[in-house]
Motif scaffolding. Structure first.
Motif, mmCIF file in Angstrom:
data_model
loop_
_atom_site.group_PDB
_atom_site.id
_atom_site.type_symbol
_atom_site.label_atom_id
_atom_site.label_comp_id
_atom_site.label_asym_id
_atom_site.label_seq_id
_atom_site.Cartn_x
_atom_site.Cartn_y
_atom_site.Cartn_z
ATOM 1 N N LEU A 60 54.420 55.686 13.887
ATOM 2 C CA LEU A 60 54.304 56.729 15.042
ATOM 3 C C LEU A 60 53.682 54.748 16.122
ATOM 4 N N ARG A 61 53.197 54.418 16.563
ATOM 5 C CA ARG A 61 52.862 53.516 17.264
ATOM 6 C C ARG A 61 54.547 52.714 17.196
ATOM 7 N N HIS A 62 54.895 52.220 16.672
ATOM 8 C CA HIS A 62 55.973 51.959 16.905
ATOM 9 C C HIS A 62 56.874 52.478 17.490
ATOM 10 N N PHE A 63 56.957 53.563 17.591
ATOM 11 C CA PHE A 63 57.644 54.700 17.514
ATOM 12 C C PHE A 63 57.306 54.648 18.742
ATOM 13 N N LYS A 64 56.344 54.462 19.587
ATOM 14 C CA LYS A 64 55.604 54.799 21.226
ATOM 15 C C LYS A 64 56.155 54.191 21.641
ATOM 16 N N LEU A 65 56.029 52.236 21.396
ATOM 17 C CA LEU A 65 56.204 51.008 21.832
ATOM 18 C C LEU A 65 57.384 51.173 22.352
ATOM 19 N N ALA A 66 58.025 51.345 21.015
ATOM 20 C CA ALA A 66 59.603 51.096 21.077
ATOM 21 C C ALA A 66 60.377 52.031 22.636
ATOM 22 N N HIS A 67 60.252 53.164 22.503
ATOM 23 C CA HIS A 67 60.657 54.128 23.272
ATOM 24 C C HIS A 67 59.766 53.537 24.568
ATOM 25 N N ARG A 68 58.433 54.006 24.688
ATOM 26 C CA ARG A 68 58.218 53.331 25.817
ATOM 27 C C ARG A 68 59.368 51.813 26.581
ATOM 28 N N LEU A 69 59.496 51.178 25.924
ATOM 29 C CA LEU A 69 60.239 49.981 26.610
ATOM 30 C C LEU A 69 61.678 50.631 26.974
ATOM 31 N N ARG A 70 62.505 51.238 26.040
ATOM 32 C CA ARG A 70 63.480 51.747 26.685
ATOM 33 C C ARG A 70 62.952 52.223 27.784
ATOM 34 N N VAL A 71 62.263 53.592 28.307
ATOM 35 C CA VAL A 71 62.298 54.027 29.575
ATOM 36 C C VAL A 71 61.870 53.071 29.982
ATOM 37 N N ALA A 72 61.331 52.311 30.076
ATOM 38 C CA ALA A 72 61.523 51.331 31.137
ATOM 39 C C ALA A 72 61.768 50.608 31.549
ATOM 40 N N ALA A 73 63.147 50.080 30.602
ATOM 41 C CA ALA A 73 64.118 49.173 30.625
ATOM 42 C C ALA A 73 65.727 49.721 31.149
ATOM 43 N N SER A 74 65.658 51.334 30.779
ATOM 44 C CA SER A 74 66.213 51.425 32.280
ATOM 45 C C SER A 74 65.751 52.462 33.870
ATOM 46 N N GLU A 75 64.872 52.052 33.614
ATOM 47 C CA GLU A 75 63.802 52.336 35.145
ATOM 48 C C GLU A 75 63.740 50.899 35.759
ATOM 49 N N ILE A 76 64.458 50.158 34.979
ATOM 50 C CA ILE A 76 64.499 48.793 35.662
ATOM 51 C C ILE A 76 65.799 48.651 36.296
ATOM 52 N N ALA A 77 66.596 48.988 35.029
ATOM 53 C CA ALA A 77 68.169 48.793 35.279
ATOM 54 C C ALA A 77 68.803 49.698 35.919
ATOM 55 N N GLY A 78 67.983 50.940 36.957
ATOM 56 C CA GLY A 78 68.452 51.673 37.353
ATOM 57 C C GLY A 78 69.046 53.126 36.975
ATOM 58 N N SER A 79 69.291 53.215 35.587
ATOM 59 C CA SER A 79 70.482 54.105 35.212
ATOM 60 C C SER A 79 69.481 55.370 34.253
ATOM 61 N N LEU A 80 68.134 55.268 35.356
ATOM 62 C CA LEU A 80 67.019 56.319 35.057
ATOM 63 C C LEU A 80 65.798 56.677 36.181
ATOM 64 N N PRO A 81 66.111 57.460 36.652
ATOM 65 C CA PRO A 81 65.242 58.257 37.577
ATOM 66 C C PRO A 81 64.275 58.386 37.531
ATOM 67 N N LEU A 82 62.759 58.254 38.594
ATOM 68 C CA LEU A 82 62.144 59.266 38.324
ATOM 69 C C LEU A 82 61.540 59.824 37.744
ATOM 70 N N MET A 83 62.050 60.923 37.947
ATOM 71 C CA MET A 83 61.617 62.137 37.795
ATOM 72 C C MET A 83 62.134 62.041 35.975
#
Length: 979
Positions: free
Chosen positions: A638-661
């Motif tokens: 469970l913890r690894h799943f959360k860490l991995a997907h939270r990183l994906r979201v942050a990376a996408s936000e930094i890359a500009g492929s995911l807007p704030l909402m």
């Protein structure tokens, strides 16, 4: 894959058929009884012609024992697959009729000949595909080994006594591990079998005058078993037995205890032994003890971390194989040569060894199933898997064709024109050139894919011009040049503070972690640092990159497999440096949890997090692979799943492929997916301990429980690092006892369920905690019950709740749990929020609560953003708490929902501020310009807060920022009558 259609018999093979048919007729005529070939149909003779044109082995066995072939035809066994256990039953019947070791060997060899003829016949007539053929061969081996073992064990015990465990006092059985193709149920037509013998524990035999040590007992038994299977006699052989995969190889003891095996692999196990152990399977002896042994050895094979050192080991093994192929002139070996069977196996097993410790779906033996998993889990693209699968199957069909000719263990393409014609004929090609062209095509494709996975990244320049990546930085790292030259190289590379960069590298070099590294780890570090520097200087701010990445290097120095991961994957290293340069929060996360480096391997997956249904399905699938009683592994997953997907979201936000909402949506979906599984896990554990609680009508709860989210999770506005505001509600009978042996009343049950949920969410493990949980919004706050009944919740909201608690209810929604209880909660929420309210009183209470928050939480130097200096660059603006900020907008939305929901119920439909503002605009309750302004200001503030979080900064920015937005928000606040 399907082979080309059957082709007509070429002329060069007709003499084989003529000779075989005449020999069979002569042999049948010599039989004393009245068996004959008169019942054979033209179709049967056509099959016989096809098989004997290709296989001297079938011809020889049929002529030697024509009755065997006639019985196979009469019984219909040539025309159908066996039912489960049928093959084993036949071998068992033959073995049980034996009375001496000699008779045992003869029975096994005759059974082997009979079944081998059947298997070759069905393979060459296309009645069995590759998987069926391999399964039949493996089943024959399993049955032969196990039946011989059982027969020998009983007689061995009569002679030497029953081996008994010194510690347990229990009778001991041997465990026979099948390795390689036998273990994977992939035996070929003339394969040897690789075995390892083991026994559970030391002790000695009982029931005889002169007891034997258990090990001596099993060594003698193992020798008898090999003798029953391996030697060539007048009846042929059963299986060639290879014992060289056991600990210490040919010089090691033939049989070892479980403890001795575990100790060996833990202390001395080599990389190639991990590779071999992937396919190990208990093929004979004590299956229960064998399962325990395999569980003991699993940590040796599958490491809990990403183990890219496996690629080094496989690369070394492949180089040794290539040297042997060149030395022995085996380029035409379709197993070991370039683009051969072994290369497909290496590709699959590289991913198994690297990822299998964490991805349990890869812990399987059959290669084709592993390839399907690699595709399904996104490790390799479908097009690559398709080529590897088709290439592998073509090579295995070719291997079977080569071996079907004379039952010889070889993978070499034949030299003679006749045997070449046979191979082409068996695989459905008109002639050898057509077959060979196709074979070389598949070998070329396999070799290309092998190079992509296994090739050394330093060989990209080509063998004639090998250049080590980052080699120009190696002298600097190894201190092979003076400080002035090193600083000059760093400055020329773009470092602004070369002295500080050099000092940081020296500090790393002298750190206790590096001094404690073993030689192999240090070699890996020395290969990695030059690559790191070579990529760092490609960034606009290499100083910042080095500052943020070196702590990670130091953190993983003792687990140097992570360094191999980055060395082997330049793209992953590039993405690491980009993300760390953009966000110290990401750099810190990866340093704390290096297992996140795995996420950097797949660029497409990293910057494209899954949608809500896929997210929930992925987590469910991951947890189903973990035994229900393994709580530790479930919590880590469970913890690894959360860490991995939270990183994906942050990376996408930094890359500009995911807007704030969308960032907030994904983080909220992630929390919901995790809560769904946490509730299921806590429910199973609590029910297992106390039984199932009852509803007031006497039916069982299933679960009659919901988790309600407030605040950011309720409003779909989670940010990086947000905690969860939760309330637990049940609809069970508080007084009724649960139906388990250790029964408790419903109120206690749901309290303990709630405690279990909180524990699963907040417990600290090696991978941190899932979420911080705030339960203070429950009825009566911290002094109230942890879990409320739905009725008690409704009564509290109706009679006791403060206005601020009703404000909080605006952003409350059901996250997970029972649908019926969720619907009932929504009715309670609508009834409470939709009550008629005295607006002056409401405005006063909302204003007073907001004033308290500003006094306690706002910026002191600007009187929470209301002072004359509030818009100066030198003073802080708290995005959340200061006047004109996030909380002001939230309070206005909550005030509006409480004030006007009675007359405009659509305001209750949503829990997020943006859509409530849209409803206010639609209803004409707020001017279009004001509603739009508040929406845009709210998004801008939250976007700034996200950026601050990724920079590890508090949500405070200079006072001159967002000045216009703040003034307009304050104006609307006043116009609503709030002060």
């Amino acid at each position: 894959m399907s082979l080309p259609p059957l082709v007509d018999l070429p002329a060069i093979l007709l003499p084989f058929v003529t000779r075989a048919e005449q020999s069979l007729r002569d042999a049948v005529e010599a039989l004393d009884d009245d068996h004959g070939l008169s019942t054979w149909t033209p179709e049967r003779w056509a099959q016989f012609s096809r098989v004997t044109a290709a296989s001297d082995f079938v011809t020889e066995q049929s002529v030697r024992d024509p009755l065997m072939l006639l019985e196979l035809v009469r019984s219909g066994e040539l025309d159908r697959g066996y039912a489960p256990g049928e093959l084993c039953a036949q071998i068992a019947a033959a073995v049980n009729a034996a009375e001496t070791d000699e008779q045992l060997g003869r029975a096994l060899r005759r059974q082997r000949a009979r079944h081998q003829v059947r298997i070759v016949w069905r393979d060459l007539t296309r009645q069995a595909d590759l998987v069926q053929t391999c399964r039949d061969l493996s089943d024959m081996a399993d049955a032969s080994i196990d039946q011989a073992y059982q027969w020998l064990y009983a007689r061995h015990c009569q002679q030497f006594g029953v081996p008994t465990g010194r510690r347990s006092g229990e009778p001991q059985q041997m465990v026979v591990l099948g390795m390689g193709k036998l273990g994977a149920v992939e035996l070929n037509l003339s394969s040897d079998i690789d075995l390892i013998f083991a026994y559970p524990e030391g002790g000695e035999t009982v029931g005889v005058k002169r007891p034997l040590d258990n090990q001596e007992f099993f060594i003698r038994l193992g020798q008898r078993l090999i003798k029953a299977l391996d030697p060539m006699t007048v009846d042929g052989f059963v299986f060639r037995v290879d014992m060289r995969l056991r600990p210490y190889g040919s010089s090691g003891a033939l049989v070892l205890s479980f403890n001795a095996l575990e100790q060996y692999y833990q202390d001395q196990g080599r990389d190639w032994e991990r590779y071999a152990m992937i396919k190990s399977r208990v093929v004979a002896g004590d299956q229960v003890a064998g399962a325990q042994l395999q569980e003991m050895l699993r940590p040796f094979v599958y490491r809990r971390y990403l183990d890219f050192s496996a690629i080094e080991a496989l690369r070394t093994m492949k180089q040794l194989i290539q040297q042997e192929v060149r030395r022995k002139g085996m380029a035409d070996n379709i197993k070991l040569g370039s683009g051969g069977i072994r290369e497909v196996e290496f590709i699959a097993q590289a991913f198994q060894l690297i990822h299998g410790g964490r991805d349990l779906s890869l812990q399987q033996r059959p290669l084709l199933k592993v390839l399907s998993t690699l595709e399904g889990q996104g490790y390799l693209p479908p097009a690559v898997i398709s080529e590897l699968r088709e290439g592998y199957e073509f090579l295995r069909y070719t291997e079977h064709a080569i071996q079907a000719i004379a039952d010889r263990q070889t993978q070499m393409l034949p030299d003679s024109a006749q045997d070449q014609a046979r191979i082409a004929f068996m695989l459905g090609f008109a002639d050898w050139p057509a077959f060979h062209e196709r074979l070389m095509y598949w070998r070329g494709r396999v070799a290309w894919h092998f190079a992509q996975v296994i090739a050394d990244p330093d060989e990209e320049q080509g063998a004639e011009n090998e250049v080590v990546v980052g080699g120009e930085w190696l002298p600097l790292w190894e201190e092979a040049q003076d400080e002035e030259a090193a600083c000059r190289q760093l400055q020329e590379g773009g470092f602004a503070d070369a002295t500080q960069a050099l000092k940081a590298l020296a500090s790393l070099r002298g750190s206790p972690q590096l001094r404690a590294m073993q030689r192999l780890g240090r070699e890996r570090l020395d290969a990695f640092i030059p690559r790191l520097l070579a990529q760092a200087v490609e960034h606009a701010n290499p100083d910042l990159v080095l500052e943020r990445v070196l702590p990670l290097v130091e953190a993983v120095a003792r687990r140097s497999a992570y360094l191999v991961l980055l060395t082997e994957n330049p793209g992953a290293l590039r993405r690491l440096l980009t993300l760390c340069a953009a966000s110290p929060w990401i750099a810190e996360q990866i340093t704390r949890f290096p297992l996140l480096l795995d996420e950097l391997l797949n660029e497409g997956r990293l910057f494209k997090p899954p949608l809500a249904p896929e997210l929930a399905a992925e987590l469910r699938e991951r947890l189903t692979r973990i035994p229900e009683d393994d709580l530790e592994q479930q919590m880590e997953a469970l913890r690894h799943f959360k860490l991995a997907h939270r990183l994906r979201v942050a990376a996408s936000e930094i890359a500009g492929s995911l807007p704030l909402m969308k960032v907030s949506d994904y983080l909220t979906w992630l929390a919901e997916a995790i809560l769904e599984q946490v509730l299921a896990l806590a429910w199973r554990q609590t029910v297992a301990k106390y039984g199932t609680p009852l509803r007031t009508d006497g039916t069982l709860c299933d679960p009659g429980f919901i988790i309600v989210g407030y605040g950011k999770v309720g409003g779909l506005e989670l940010g990086h690092g947000s905690d969860l505001d939760l309330v637990f509600i049940h609809d069970g009978d508080p007084q009724a006892e649960t139906d388990g042996p250790k029964s408790i009343d419903g109120a206690q049950f749901f309290t303990r369920l709630g405690q279990r949920i909180i524990h699963l969410l907040t417990a600290q493990t090696n991978s941190g905690q899932l979420y911080e949980v705030d339960m203070r919004l429950r009825p009566s706050g911290a002094s109230g019950l942890l879990v409320s009944s739905l009725g008690a919740f409704a009564r509290y909201q109706e009679n006791e709740a403060w206005t601020w608690e009703h404000q909080a209810l605006v952003r409350a929604r059901v996250l997970v749990g029972s649908d019926d209880v969720g619907r009932a909660f929504e009715q309670v929420r609508a009834a409470i929020l939709g009550k008629a309210r005295d607006l002056p009183t409401l405005r006063q209470e909302v204003s007073e609560m907001r004033a308290k928050m500003r006094d306690n939480l706002g910026s002191k130097s600007t009187a929470a953003g209301t002072g004359a200096n509030a818009f100066e660059a030198t003073v802080p603006f708290d995005l959340k708490q200061d006047a004109g900020g996030i909380v002001d907008i939230e309070f206005m939305v909550q005030y509006a929902a409480l004030a006007w929901s009675e007359t405009y119920p659509p305001l209750l439909r949503w829990t997020d501020n943006i859509r409530i503002l849209e409803e206010l605009e639609k209803a004409g309750l707020m001017p279009v310009e004001d509603a739009s302004l508040l929406r845009e200001a709210y998004k801008a503030y939250r976007s700034a807060a996200h950026r601050q979080a990724l920079q590890k900064n508090a949500g405070v920015i200079p006072g001159d920022q967002f000045a216009d937005e703040r003034r307009q928000v304050m104006r609307i606040w006043r116009e609503l009558g709030l002060s």
